[in-house]
Structures are given as C-alpha cells and as structure tokens.
Design an enzyme around this catalytic site. Structure first.
Site, mmCIF file in Angstrom:
data_model
loop_
_atom_site.group_PDB
_atom_site.id
_atom_site.type_symbol
_atom_site.label_atom_id
_atom_site.label_comp_id
_atom_site.label_asym_id
_atom_site.label_seq_id
_atom_site.Cartn_x
_atom_site.Cartn_y
_atom_site.Cartn_z
ATOM 1 N N THR A 153 -7.061 0.373 5.008
ATOM 2 C CA THR A 153 -5.798 0.733 4.369
ATOM 3 C C THR A 153 -4.730 0.914 5.434
ATOM 4 O O THR A 153 -5.030 1.068 6.621
ATOM 5 C CB THR A 153 -5.907 2.051 3.573
ATOM 6 O OG1 THR A 153 -6.296 3.112 4.457
ATOM 7 C CG2 THR A 153 -6.902 1.921 2.434
ATOM 8 N N SER B 180 -0.990 5.096 -0.146
ATOM 9 C CA SER B 180 -2.049 4.219 0.344
ATOM 10 C C SER B 180 -1.756 2.770 -0.010
ATOM 11 O O SER B 180 -1.348 2.451 -1.125
ATOM 12 C CB SER B 180 -3.389 4.646 -0.269
ATOM 13 O OG SER B 180 -4.429 3.811 0.185
ATOM 14 N N TYR C 138 2.645 10.146 1.940
ATOM 15 C CA TYR C 138 1.644 9.107 2.176
ATOM 16 C C TYR C 138 1.449 8.309 0.899
ATOM 17 O O TYR C 138 1.188 8.881 -0.163
ATOM 18 C CB TYR C 138 0.331 9.781 2.588
ATOM 19 C CG TYR C 138 -0.847 8.871 2.874
ATOM 20 C CD1 TYR C 138 -1.292 8.705 4.185
ATOM 21 C CD2 TYR C 138 -1.550 8.227 1.866
ATOM 22 C CE1 TYR C 138 -2.400 7.909 4.467
ATOM 23 C CE2 TYR C 138 -2.650 7.424 2.134
ATOM 24 C CZ TYR C 138 -3.071 7.268 3.438
ATOM 25 O OH TYR C 138 -4.160 6.477 3.723
ATOM 26 N N HIS D 6 -16.130 8.307 -0.060
ATOM 27 C CA HIS D 6 -15.055 7.454 0.448
ATOM 28 C C HIS D 6 -15.309 6.828 1.821
ATOM 29 O O HIS D 6 -14.610 5.887 2.207
ATOM 30 C CB HIS D 6 -13.760 8.262 0.516
ATOM 31 C CG HIS D 6 -12.532 7.492 0.121
ATOM 32 N ND1 HIS D 6 -12.357 6.154 0.408
ATOM 33 C CD2 HIS D 6 -11.420 7.863 -0.538
ATOM 34 C CE1 HIS D 6 -11.181 5.755 -0.053
ATOM 35 N NE2 HIS D 6 -10.599 6.761 -0.640
#
Length: 667
Positions: free
Chosen positions: A502, A491, A489, A375
């Site tokens: 993001t 994204s 959260y 990532h």
C-alpha cells in the site's frame, strides 16, 4: 471485478436465484470442486508485472513538504523545510543509493515488501482493534437462505471452491478494468492468454486493463500468525483438510475435504455443522481465544507454556493448520442500528475468536456474515476478491437449499472437539486477557453516519470525485470540531506492481484547508460565495485525483521515506534530522485514519483507531448515500460529536454542490 450498483445487484441476485433454485447444481466432478476455470492462466501476468518504483529523492522531498504545509505553523514549517533540505543534500543521496542497491539485488520482490512484513510482525500490540479489520456482508436477498446453518454451509462450500481454484491456479487473474466494456471481454482473455507471460501485462495495458499482483493470495488459507517473543512468524500448511470451528468459545476441527482432497457433499457438510450447533455444549469456562487478544509478547509466553502441557501441541497444530476459522455466533443484527453487530464482528468479547488465523468467517444466529482478517500477511485486495466471490455465488447459485437434510455421516471422527490441558497459570492468563480486552473494548466508541443528500450519482452529475467529496467531509468535520488540521491517512493499493503493498494518500492539502476555513467564515463580511467555494472544491478534487494517481503508481512519499529510514537502521547509520523532527512524528501520528472499499457485497467495514487520540473511519460511497463507521476511544475523542460534525460538513458541501451546479465541461 464486477461492479454493479447495489439496487441492480439485488435484482440480479433475485432473478438468478429464481432461475437456479429450481435446478440443483451438480455436486460431482470439477463443476462442484472448482469455482472457476480461467482462460488466462492465474499467474500469467505475474512475470511481467512492473517493479514498484523507488521515487526520485527530490520529488519525495517536495511531496513531503507539500503534505506538511497545511499542518504546520509558519515557523515550524520553516524548520521542517530546513531539515528536508539538509536531508536531500547530505544523508538522503547515500541512503537512496543503498536502497537502490538493495532493490537491485531483490528483483523478485519490491523494496517495501520485506521491511513492511517486518514492521507488522515486530509490533507487539494486540491484533484486535490495532490491526484486524472487518468486512460485513450484505444479507442474502432471499430470507429463506439466511438461516445460520444453511448460510454457513453455502459460504463454506464457496470458500472451499475458491481455495481449490486458487491452489490449482484456476482462478482468473486479478485485473483492474478501467473500461470494462472494452477489456472485461472474451477478446481480451483470448489475446492476452496467447501472449508470452513476459509481455502479457503490457498487452493488457493496451486494453486499459491493469493486472494486479497475486502473491498475497497464498496467505489466505491454511495460515496463522504465531506469536513469538520480539517478532511473530507466519505459519502455512497446504495439506490440511479441516476448518477450525468456534462456538461459545469451544473449538472443533471439522473435516471439509475428503481423503482425496475433494469437497464433501453439501448434505454432509450441513450435517457436520448441524452437530456443532445442536451439541448442547455449555460455553467454554476458559476460552483460549481470549489469549489471541493479548500483547504479542504476553501471548507468546503464554502459548509456549500452554504447548508444554499434555497433548496441547497437537491441539495447537490443529488450530494453526486449519484452512480458516469459522465462528458461529449467537448474535443478531438490527438493520436500523448496525453498530452492536459491527462491534461484535470487529472485536467481540474475544471468547469466540482466534484472531491469529489469516481470516475468520463469522456467521451470526440470523445468518449475518462477515470476515475478520489478520493483516500482516496481506492487504485488502486478496480478501476483498474472496469476499466478493463467495457472496456472489452464495446469493445467486448456491449448492445448499432450504429443506436440505443432513446426510448420515459415516466418518465419525470428521467433527472432533479440540481440547486442551490447562493449569492455573493458563487459567490466570485467560482471566488477565479477558480483563485487558474488556477494558479496551469498553473504552471504544463506535458511531455510524449515513448521509443521503450526496451519493455516487450526485457526484457523477456534478463532475466531481466521490472520494474527494468524502475526504473533504472528514477534513471539514474535524475543523468544525477542533479548529485545526491533522495528519490524515488514506490507504491506496500498489498492487499494480510486483509485491506491491500500500501507499499513503495524504488528503489534507492546502486546497482542503482553504475550503474548510472559507466555508466556516462564509457568513462573515467578505465571506466567499457558494460559487467561489465551488471553485475551491474543484481544486480540492483535482488535487485529490492527482495524489491518488501518484500513490497508486508508487509515487507517494510515505513508503519511500519509510524505506530510507529502514535502510539507515539496517546499515547502522545515524538517523537523519528529518526523522527526528517533531513534524515527522506528527504527520505519522494519523489522527484521521481512513479506508474505503467499494463492493456490492459490503454492508459495512470497520477498524479501530491507529492512535489513541484518533478516529478510525471505514467508509463507502453507495448509489443512495455516503456511509461511515467511525471508531474512537471515549477518553480521548468525542466520536458522537465528530459524526454530528461530519453530517453538518456534508450538508455544507451539498449546499455548495447544488447551489452552483456542475462546472462547464472543459474544451
């Protein structure tokens, strides 16, 4: 990107397959070498992409307090409010000025790009579960194309066609079409391609089309995250011609491009992968892929020692420079219970993975395929584009067909075993990594929820945001389970800006809190009626839409506060009280971490919890159902109970939707 409902897409695939299968596609010339030949130059919009804005300090403070309010008791909220007010008057303006100064000196990028890369590469936690997500692909609608060898061959060919188109800059620019009927047209492509690059993005806006940043695409192929003490680094190689293939923990370098850089013929690639699948080599006794599951400093030290033995540096160079990693697995998938396959694709036992590669294409014994990606180099936009493109081509117009025979391979060295010299220290490190990884995965629980009472069409009919409905379900489920509200959260991509990454959308609002509380007391005296709950739900949806739009436009508060804190650290300034407030730590301890992907290619997506006492929720909204893959650690959370509460939450939401009917259209 093309958005087709899944049922229609399956029919589309079948019809296209029938048409194509009778006419073999040419495997010579550019028609074979490239997936696309775009009319608009691939990076045409890049120079005119707007820069990621730095929000106004006062607006960030206001948004931050609004997100904190549903999470905090009254006294705690007052303390946080005081810390925010001090910050906005004292340290905040100075940090804002320094951040803007940094931004003005780096106009080629965004203010968040460098510190965001730095954050990823400095984190020492293992990659599986903590960072690497999974995208699992739908099967080919034609069973005869789902054999492991045939599907692997087609997926690799389409991957190479995508890669060559990317490197030749032949890929179509990534554009979000708000109204595809108006903008996903030849007229749009003609007009925008004729415009100078410096204004082309703004011309696209007039079509309600939004070009997206493509700077991350270069990280897809020939790249690896290399562990180093304190901070990892990204290695990239644009001249390699091979892929890393893993099977039973054994590693191979397989040439997939010829000496001129052209894609090898389908029969040649088929034969090379067939050699690996039939070589009879026993499972690796010391599978080195396990080392990539370790703490990054631990792996860095082990890798340094490994590289000092024999010719291991050459072997590591073959691994690092490979175009991507291809994992040939022995597993299969049960459509009625996808969790074992999702677990295997997400983290597995670690023996047949190299989690450091930019991405791994995994193909199971029954042809089930997926992508596990590292990532730090980028977010989901580039990976999802690649994922969609190769799925679409392999299921509608593949190059390899049933009955294909492998060609006699003249290049004897085209498939080579990647061997390593090991000593007792390396073997001990592998055993330790195996024990550590097994302990983690044994502690992880994964559950799947499929709810068919609500879907995209229901939400459209009810004139309510599907994403807002799903997120409201997560809030209500957690409230049913624990009687409280926690940091959440979602994204949101900021790829509409140059080098955007993001932003966090905060789905827990005062409106969602009110709905959850009133829903749970509905049967009590003076409880709200279903019609009254529907009015509250509409407010939830409206607020959700506003927050999503703000996040996508770079107007959230999370990245801005992150950038200001990073600025203080970089300039050796005292850390403001806002960042030392327990409420700041709490809202960033995301108990509910959620992410959604919408794609006809996607069977399921998943990732691990971002905190030990949290839930990782990968979800998608389909034409026929709502689906969620929920991960959690057994000792900290009851994932099965949460999923049961989630189902009950959607039952309650469905009652509210169907009892009250759609709201009247506003004039």
């Amino acid at each position: 990107m093309l958005r087709i409902p899944k049922t229609q897409y399956t029919a589309f695939c079948l019809n296209a397959a029938r048409n194509k299968s009778t006419n073999a596609r040419p495997t010579t010339g550019d028609e074979y070498q490239y997936l696309q030949r775009t009319k608009i130059p691939m990076l045409h919009f890049q120079p005119s992409l707007p820069r990621l804005p730095i929000p106004e300090l006062e607006k960030t403070c206001t948004r931050y307090l609004a997100a904190q309010q549903p999470l905090l008791a009254a006294d705690a909220y007052e303390r946080t409010k005081e810390a925010v007010q001090q910050f906005s008057k004292n340290e905040g303006p100075k940090l804002q000025a320094l951040l803007k100064e940094f931004d003005s000196k780096n106009k080629h990028t965004s203010y968040i790009s460098e510190p965001w890369f730095d954050m990823y590469l400095r984190d020492r936690v293992p990659l599986p579960l903590n960072y690497n997500p999974l995208l699992m692909m739908n099967p080919d609608p034609r069973p005869e194309y789902n054999g492991q060898l045939l599907r692997t061959t087609n997926l690799v060919i389409s991957s190479l066609r995508f890669m060559k188109s990317l490197r030749a800059k032949y890929l179509e620019p990534e554009v979000f079409h708000l109204n595809p009927a108006k903008s996903d047209t030849s007229k749009f492509r003609t007009v925008t391609s004729l415009m100078p690059s410096i204004i082309s993005t703004y011309v696209a806006y007039t079509f309600q089309a939004y070009p997206l940043d493509m700077s991350q695409y270069q990280g897809l192929f020939g790249a690896t995250r290399i562990p180093e003490l304190g901070k990892d680094r990204i290695y990239r190689n644009e001249s390699s011609r091979h892929v890393l293939v893993m099977r039973n923990g054994n590693m191979y370098a397989v040439d997939v491009l010829d000496e001129s850089g052209n894609i090898e013929q389908p029969a040649t690639l088929y034969a090379r992968f067939e050699r690996i699948l039939s070589d009879g080599k026993p499972p690796a006794g010391d599978p080195l892929g396990l080392l990539t599951t370790e703490n990054r400093d631990t792996w860095a030290a082990a890798r340094t020692h490994l590289g000092q033995l024999g010719d291991n540096e050459k072997s590591l160079a073959l691994v690092d420079s490979a175009l991507f990693c291809l994992c040939l697995d022995e597993s299969t998938i049960d459509p009625n219970n996808p969790i074992p396959a999702i677990r295997n694709f997400l983290f597995g036992d670690g023996t047949n993975r190299w989690f450091d590669k930019s991405f791994s294409l995994i193909v199971a014994k029954d042809g089930t395929a997926g992508i596990n990606f590292e990532h730090s180099w980028g977010d989901g936009v580039a990976v999802l584009r690649y994922f969609n493109e190769i799925f679409k081509e392999t299921t509608t117009a593949p190059f390899a067909h049933p009955g294909l025979k492998g060609a006699q391979d003249q290049a004897k060295d085209a498939v080579g075993s990647i061997d390593f010299t090991l000593d007792d220290r390396v073997r001990a490190a592998v055993r330790t990594a195996e024990n550590n990884h097994n302990a983690v995965i044994d502690s992880l629980d994964m559950n799947y929820m499929k709810y068919e009472g609500i879907n995209k069409n229901v939400c459209k009919k009810q004139r309510i945001s599907p994403d807002a409905v799903m997120q409201l379900g997560f809030q209500l489920a957690y409230y049913k389970q624990h009687g409280q509200f926690v940091g959440t959260y979602e994204s949101c991509s900021t790829a509409a800006f140059r080098h955007g990454r993001t932003e966090t959308m905060r789905p827990c609002t005062l409106a969602t809190k009110t709905f959850c509380e009133e829903n749970e007391r509905r049967n009590q005296p003076n409880g709200k009626s279903l019609a009254e709950l529907r009015e509250i739900m509409n407010k939830c949806s409206t607020m959700h839409g506003q927050l999503t739009k703000e996040a996508a436009m770079g107007q959230g508060f999370d990245r801005h506060l992150f950038g200001l804190r990073h600025t203080a650290q970089q300039n050796g300034l005292p850390m403001p009280a806002l960042y030392q407030d327990p409420a700041y730590a709490a809202i960033n301890h995301n108990i509910l971490s959620t992410s959604t992907l919408s794609s006809p290619a996607l069977l399921a997506g998943g990732f691990g919890p971002v905190v030990k006492d949290g839930y990782g929720i990968g979800y998608n909204i389909q034409d026929g159902y709502l689906g969620s893959v929920v991960s959690s650690y057994k000792s900290n959370r009851n994932g099965r109970e949460f999923v049961d509460c989630l189902r009950a939450a959607y039952e309650d939401i469905n009652k509210v939707l169907t009892a009250s009917g759609p709201p009247s259209k506003e004039k």
